[in-house]
Motif scaffolding. Sequence first.
Motif, PDB file in Angstrom:
ATOM      1  N   PHE A   5       1.006  -1.166  -0.033  1.00 48.23           N
ATOM      2  CA  PHE A   5      -0.153   0.097   0.188  1.00 48.23           C
ATOM      3  C   PHE A   5       0.856   1.197   0.041  1.00 48.23           C
ATOM      4  O   PHE A   5       0.677   2.012  -0.725  1.00 48.23           O
ATOM      5  CB  PHE A   5      -0.835   0.021   1.242  1.00 48.23           C
ATOM      6  CG  PHE A   5      -1.729   1.198   1.353  1.00 48.23           C
ATOM      7  CD1 PHE A   5      -1.310   2.149   2.492  1.00 48.23           C
ATOM      8  CD2 PHE A   5      -2.918   1.237   0.747  1.00 48.23           C
ATOM      9  CE1 PHE A   5      -2.419   3.068   2.514  1.00 48.23           C
ATOM     10  CE2 PHE A   5      -3.671   2.435   0.690  1.00 48.23           C
ATOM     11  CZ  PHE A   5      -3.417   3.314   1.733  1.00 48.23           C
ATOM     12  N   ARG A   7       3.842   1.203  -0.364  1.00 43.77           N
ATOM     13  CA  ARG A   7       5.263   1.287  -1.319  1.00 43.77           C
ATOM     14  C   ARG A   7       4.961   2.035  -2.686  1.00 43.77           C
ATOM     15  O   ARG A   7       5.613   2.524  -3.245  1.00 43.77           O
ATOM     16  CB  ARG A   7       5.516  -0.212  -1.703  1.00 43.77           C
ATOM     17  CG  ARG A   7       6.364  -0.457  -2.918  1.00 43.77           C
ATOM     18  CD  ARG A   7       7.283  -1.501  -2.491  1.00 43.77           C
ATOM     19  NE  ARG A   7       6.687  -2.833  -2.217  1.00 43.77           N
ATOM     20  CZ  ARG A   7       6.586  -3.965  -3.006  1.00 43.77           C
ATOM     21  NH1 ARG A   7       7.178  -3.837  -4.078  1.00 43.77           N
ATOM     22  NH2 ARG A   7       6.003  -5.006  -2.570  1.00 43.77           N
ATOM     23  N   ARG A   8       3.566   1.392  -3.262  1.00 46.45           N
ATOM     24  CA  ARG A   8       3.408   2.035  -4.452  1.00 46.45           C
ATOM     25  C   ARG A   8       2.388   2.755  -4.476  1.00 46.45           C
ATOM     26  O   ARG A   8       1.603   3.175  -5.691  1.00 46.45           O
ATOM     27  CB  ARG A   8       3.353   0.866  -5.536  1.00 46.45           C
ATOM     28  CG  ARG A   8       4.651   0.322  -5.614  1.00 46.45           C
ATOM     29  CD  ARG A   8       4.739  -0.870  -6.733  1.00 46.45           C
ATOM     30  NE  ARG A   8       4.376  -2.059  -6.227  1.00 46.45           N
ATOM     31  CZ  ARG A   8       3.473  -2.828  -6.155  1.00 46.45           C
ATOM     32  NH1 ARG A   8       2.408  -2.562  -6.705  1.00 46.45           N
ATOM     33  NH2 ARG A   8       3.295  -3.845  -5.438  1.00 46.45           N
ATOM     34  N   ARG A  10       0.280   6.016  -5.012  1.00 45.15           N
ATOM     35  CA  ARG A  10       0.747   7.644  -5.367  1.00 45.15           C
ATOM     36  C   ARG A  10       0.493   8.402  -4.043  1.00 45.15           C
ATOM     37  O   ARG A  10      -0.710   8.305  -3.672  1.00 45.15           O
ATOM     38  CB  ARG A  10      -0.232   7.966  -6.515  1.00 45.15           C
ATOM     39  CG  ARG A  10       0.382   7.722  -7.818  1.00 45.15           C
ATOM     40  CD  ARG A  10      -0.725   8.117  -8.869  1.00 45.15           C
ATOM     41  NE  ARG A  10      -0.254   7.405  -9.833  1.00 45.15           N
ATOM     42  CZ  ARG A  10      -1.544   6.826 -10.377  1.00 45.15           C
ATOM     43  NH1 ARG A  10      -2.654   7.242 -10.508  1.00 45.15           N
ATOM     44  NH2 ARG A  10      -1.140   6.188 -11.416  1.00 45.15           N
ATOM     45  N   ARG A  59      -1.121  12.160 -15.971  1.00 43.61           N
ATOM     46  CA  ARG A  59      -1.272  11.266 -17.058  1.00 43.61           C
ATOM     47  C   ARG A  59      -2.062  11.881 -17.981  1.00 43.61           C
ATOM     48  O   ARG A  59      -2.991  12.858 -17.867  1.00 43.61           O
ATOM     49  CB  ARG A  59      -2.093  10.210 -16.472  1.00 43.61           C
ATOM     50  CG  ARG A  59      -1.336   9.195 -15.726  1.00 43.61           C
ATOM     51  CD  ARG A  59      -2.252   8.279 -15.004  1.00 43.61           C
ATOM     52  NE  ARG A  59      -3.309   8.871 -14.125  1.00 43.61           N
ATOM     53  CZ  ARG A  59      -4.599   8.336 -14.202  1.00 43.61           C
ATOM     54  NH1 ARG A  59      -4.805   7.633 -14.858  1.00 43.61           N
ATOM     55  NH2 ARG A  59      -5.513   9.183 -13.673  1.00 43.61           N
ATOM     56  N   PHE A 200       5.364  -8.319 -13.534  1.00 42.46           N
ATOM     57  CA  PHE A 200       4.448  -6.959 -13.025  1.00 42.46           C
ATOM     58  C   PHE A 200       3.598  -7.342 -11.808  1.00 42.46           C
ATOM     59  O   PHE A 200       3.570  -6.393 -11.095  1.00 42.46           O
ATOM     60  CB  PHE A 200       3.785  -6.490 -14.234  1.00 42.46           C
ATOM     61  CG  PHE A 200       3.261  -5.372 -14.175  1.00 42.46           C
ATOM     62  CD1 PHE A 200       3.929  -4.070 -14.285  1.00 42.46           C
ATOM     63  CD2 PHE A 200       1.691  -5.026 -13.813  1.00 42.46           C
ATOM     64  CE1 PHE A 200       3.494  -2.595 -14.047  1.00 42.46           C
ATOM     65  CE2 PHE A 200       1.269  -3.745 -13.648  1.00 42.46           C
ATOM     66  CZ  PHE A 200       2.052  -2.498 -13.795  1.00 42.46           C
ATOM     67  N   LEU A 201       2.922  -8.435 -11.792  1.00 42.96           N
ATOM     68  CA  LEU A 201       1.716  -8.536 -10.649  1.00 42.96           C
ATOM     69  C   LEU A 201       2.403  -9.342  -9.817  1.00 42.96           C
ATOM     70  O   LEU A 201       1.718  -9.748  -8.668  1.00 42.96           O
ATOM     71  CB  LEU A 201       0.577  -9.050 -11.373  1.00 42.96           C
ATOM     72  CG  LEU A 201      -0.323  -8.384 -12.565  1.00 42.96           C
ATOM     73  CD1 LEU A 201      -1.232  -8.986 -12.826  1.00 42.96           C
ATOM     74  CD2 LEU A 201      -0.698  -7.080 -11.638  1.00 42.96           C
ATOM     75  N   PHE A 255      -2.181  -2.265  -7.896  1.00 40.57           N
ATOM     76  CA  PHE A 255      -1.975  -2.924  -9.177  1.00 40.57           C
ATOM     77  C   PHE A 255      -2.529  -2.288 -10.363  1.00 40.57           C
ATOM     78  O   PHE A 255      -2.265  -2.110 -11.468  1.00 40.57           O
ATOM     79  CB  PHE A 255      -2.198  -4.474  -9.309  1.00 40.57           C
ATOM     80  CG  PHE A 255      -1.115  -5.082  -8.381  1.00 40.57           C
ATOM     81  CD1 PHE A 255       0.129  -5.278  -9.039  1.00 40.57           C
ATOM     82  CD2 PHE A 255      -1.338  -6.175  -7.367  1.00 40.57           C
ATOM     83  CE1 PHE A 255       1.054  -5.874  -8.419  1.00 40.57           C
ATOM     84  CE2 PHE A 255      -0.230  -6.755  -6.982  1.00 40.57           C
ATOM     85  CZ  PHE A 255       0.805  -6.622  -7.235  1.00 40.57           C
ATOM     86  N   ASP A 258      -1.074   0.932 -11.139  1.00 41.76           N
ATOM     87  CA  ASP A 258       0.128   0.712 -11.938  1.00 41.76           C
ATOM     88  C   ASP A 258      -0.276   0.350 -13.454  1.00 41.76           C
ATOM     89  O   ASP A 258       0.608   0.767 -14.096  1.00 41.76           O
ATOM     90  CB  ASP A 258       0.856  -0.479 -11.246  1.00 41.76           C
ATOM     91  CG  ASP A 258       1.725   0.017 -10.117  1.00 41.76           C
ATOM     92  OD1 ASP A 258       2.083   1.140 -10.002  1.00 41.76           O
ATOM     93  OD2 ASP A 258       2.549  -0.812  -9.311  1.00 41.76           O
ATOM     94  N   ASP A 261      -0.953   3.311 -15.288  1.00 44.60           N
ATOM     95  CA  ASP A 261       0.074   4.074 -15.421  1.00 44.60           C
ATOM     96  C   ASP A 261       1.119   3.675 -16.301  1.00 44.60           C
ATOM     97  O   ASP A 261       1.658   4.335 -17.011  1.00 44.60           O
ATOM     98  CB  ASP A 261       0.706   4.114 -14.023  1.00 44.60           C
ATOM     99  CG  ASP A 261       1.559   5.395 -13.691  1.00 44.60           C
ATOM    100  OD1 ASP A 261       1.094   6.354 -14.274  1.00 44.60           O
ATOM    101  OD2 ASP A 261       2.445   5.322 -12.792  1.00 44.60           O
ATOM    102  N   GLU A 262       1.431   2.351 -16.168  1.00 40.87           N
ATOM    103  CA  GLU A 262       2.654   1.583 -16.970  1.00 40.87           C
ATOM    104  C   GLU A 262       2.191   1.376 -18.657  1.00 40.87           C
ATOM    105  O   GLU A 262       3.092   1.686 -19.348  1.00 40.87           O
ATOM    106  CB  GLU A 262       3.419   0.335 -16.472  1.00 40.87           C
ATOM    107  CG  GLU A 262       3.778   0.625 -14.819  1.00 40.87           C
ATOM    108  CD  GLU A 262       5.328   1.322 -15.283  1.00 40.87           C
ATOM    109  OE1 GLU A 262       6.136   0.538 -15.904  1.00 40.87           O
ATOM    110  OE2 GLU A 262       5.485   2.366 -14.517  1.00 40.87           O
TER     111      GLU A 262
END
Lengths: 317, 656
Positions: A5, A7-8, A10, A59, A200-201, A255, A258, A261-262
């Motif tokens: 949570f 960690r990634r 935003r 974005r 990725f996951l 996820f 991400d 985003d990715e």
Amino acid sequence: MWCRFKRRWRRSDDGTTLGFAFAPPTIPFVPAGLEDFRNKEGLDLMLDQTEGYVTADGRQIGPVVMEMKNITLRFGGVEAIKDISFDIREGEIRAIIGPNGAGKSSMLNVISGFYVPQEGQVFYKGQPRPQMKPYEVARQGIARTFQNIALFEGMSVLDNVMTGRLTHMKTGMLAQALWLGKAEAEETANREVAEKIIDFLEIQAIRKTPVSRLPYGLKKRVELARALVAEPSLLLLDEPMAGMNVEEKEDMSRFILDVNDEFGTTIALIEHDMGVVMDLSDRVVVMDYGKKIGDGTPDEVRGNQDVIDAYLGVAHD
Amino acid sequence: MVTTPMGAGGLTSVPALLHRNATEFGTAPAYREKEFGIWQSWTWAETRDEIEALALGLIDLGLNEGDFVAVIGRNRPHLYWSMMAAQMCGAIPVPLYQDAAAEEMAYTLGHCGARFVIVGDQEQVDKVIEVQGELPNFEQMIYLDPRGLRKYDHSKLHQYSHVQDAGRAKTDELRPVMDQRIAKLDYDSTCVMLYTSGTTGKPKGVVLSNRNVIETSKSSSEFDDLRRSDDILAYLPMAWVGDFIFSVGQALWTGFCTNCPESAETMHVDLREIGPTYYFAPPRVFETQLTNVMIRMEDAGKFKQRMFHYFMAHARKVGPDILDGKDVSLGDRLKYQLGELMVFGPLKNTLGFSRVRVGYTAGEAIGPEIFDFYRSLGINLKQLYGQTEATVFITAQPDGEVRSDTVGVQCPGVELKIADNGEVFYRSPGVFVEYYKNAESTADTKDAEGWVATGDAGFIEPDTGHLRIIDRAKDVGKMADGSLFAPKYVENKLKFFPNILEAVVFGNGRTECTAFINIDLTAVGNWAERNNIGYASYQELAQHPQVLSTIKTHVEEVNLSVAQDEMLSGCQVHRFVVLHKELDADDGELTRTRKVRRRIIEEKYADIINALYDGSPKISTTTEVTYEDGRKGSISATLTVCDADVVPVQTKMAAE
């Protein structure tokens, strides 16, 4: 391990709030009931190919990719969806929320082409979409996950993910059975895509595990992997957080963000959990009893009296 | 000291060793990492090119000689390379524990004043950004995995591959600078700085020179006959001295291949796939694996179970002797071979130990049963005693002289000395240069002649020359009646039971000993499942009456065995509690290398310790816990204080 949570997720610059800051200036909030009026006046959103906008976190949201126009869906005498119009823009996370029985899943099935509305039209990339079989929809670049997980239980995670590449495989059955030349090269190429998604996951550790042995939260993630590996232009998520605990929800939220985003994937999701929806999505459609009662950014929707009434209930006179 | 001033074969630095490997056997595999489901590999020549590109990029970013470069992340070839790249720039790499919380990281980063930080992923980037306000020297950060970092402010943040690209683009301009800096490195220049885990206070930065690292790598590689064809799996924290010596020092010296797992969760699968020939693990890893094997055997069919137990019994009898090359009858050998075919071979394969030629365990005492189990399978598991200040090696067990109760004889080049109070001192080419910015501690630990205090009490067995460690010298105390108190000795005995994960014994200056126990959730959970005992949480399981009575029998067994030892018979555990939470490094109760921090535990659980001594049957307590992301919460519980039977101590009757 560091909590995903944090960690990634935003974070805004001061580090105090989570989620997005919402300020898309070019999409005015249209109060419920006014769309009809606007359409009659000829302000046709269907062909709205305007350039889109940039979100507060940087974005690029593109033009409209899918538009639902005056959709009405009936099952016999029951009107599941009544005259609903909205659009989905490229690169955005669009949520459909509403209380139980509001018609959310029906709406998602209309988007995915599984249900054909009795009235109204669906426009995909500017073209009206005819009635299609599920595989044709998949070929158009629409992938989905299911509310009640629909994986192949006896197969390994890797095999399940590979099935998502089906539409990208062209060699014939015989060639694949014999594992010759082109078929082998094709599988290798597709395996590479699958492995990137697995990485990725973060499901490397269960790559070879049969799906039936996995806990619920991981199954959901595998399903997301299978949908993602198809490299969809539009990803439909049907209640991705249903039945999850807080940690799993945080992981899944992360996820979803991400992925958006990715890969720049456009995502339409249905969700019960208001908190999750408000943090994740760029724009929200609120449904109640088959009708659209709100449409706009999470902040706008949150302040909408109809939405508050639908969620909290109102006294009957 | 017996070291050549010129260095071993004229190789006086890590970059020089790398250069030798790349020219002499450039096509041999140097590093492998599993990524995207495949083992990606780099030869020595490729490795050198990658490292040089990074070094040039770092110089381009303004890295100066003498700067500190922090390296934080899980074991990945790129991070090992970044340490070597820093050395090529004349800078000093400082690997840090990747699971440390941001505040812990702030201390070490601030202490060494790192200008550059090279990290693995977004998790580490976030942590460093969080504390960068406290780091006046911090300038540039380089990350390996770009995921999730796209929208970060990149004014001070760079992607690893971009730095390498920039370095490659500027090769012509910067190569002379780099070559000049490499040429300046000699045997006495600093190779690496490693932080101690800090059992008793703030971590200390141990400065190791090229001499320390290369001499130690050389002598230890010769001691165990390590070869270029060997494979190791690098999975222990990069900040730990052992990993640096195995994956950088010895790897460069002998030229063997370092393999990095895909992720921490896939470690066991990767271990099986690689089948390392040289393996290192703390006792905890071996314990967990043995517990898993036993649990899975209980689930196996009757026939398999009987076969397993039959051959294991035979292996226990003759396995270690066969391994040590002693005389074993032909019949026993044949039967062992049959067992190898039916049981041991497949089991070793499952564990990933099929090819292990040299295996080490260190850091803690290992239970004799566990140790013998692995040795009877034919795995050459040995014990090692060392510390960061010694560049790992102090003593090790030579092949054929392996026992579970000693830590072996001194390594080549090491001298040992036992002080009057029993503390072990050593002197070797591996002795550290100094504690960084801490002359006082340096002087306390290392005397003018180069003797270093280990802080451990021990003795050398007169007949075999093996060193035996009793306890941490600081922890050894006296009971109220004057008898010896050695908590670690009792704790180790307790921990040898699979059901007990951790134990902390108290009793210094008191009349009787008491203990905290942590149950092992894997073992106890499995037992509960088998016996239809339902539980909703760790807490509930820990306080289950049947669990308490099982632990009680364990404690009593330990008491019985402790009572055998005249010197330590006072250390029998009279009362104990099973704790409601696992002791954890995030709460500061253990070090990052999972050693117990006694003082902190004593302060934090003062109420429970009181209850252990005032005779109350139950104690209600609330404990603060820290989550992995630094958030805090609390757990409340009521704990049962249990009494254990002790063996009455005979007061010196026998001695009269």
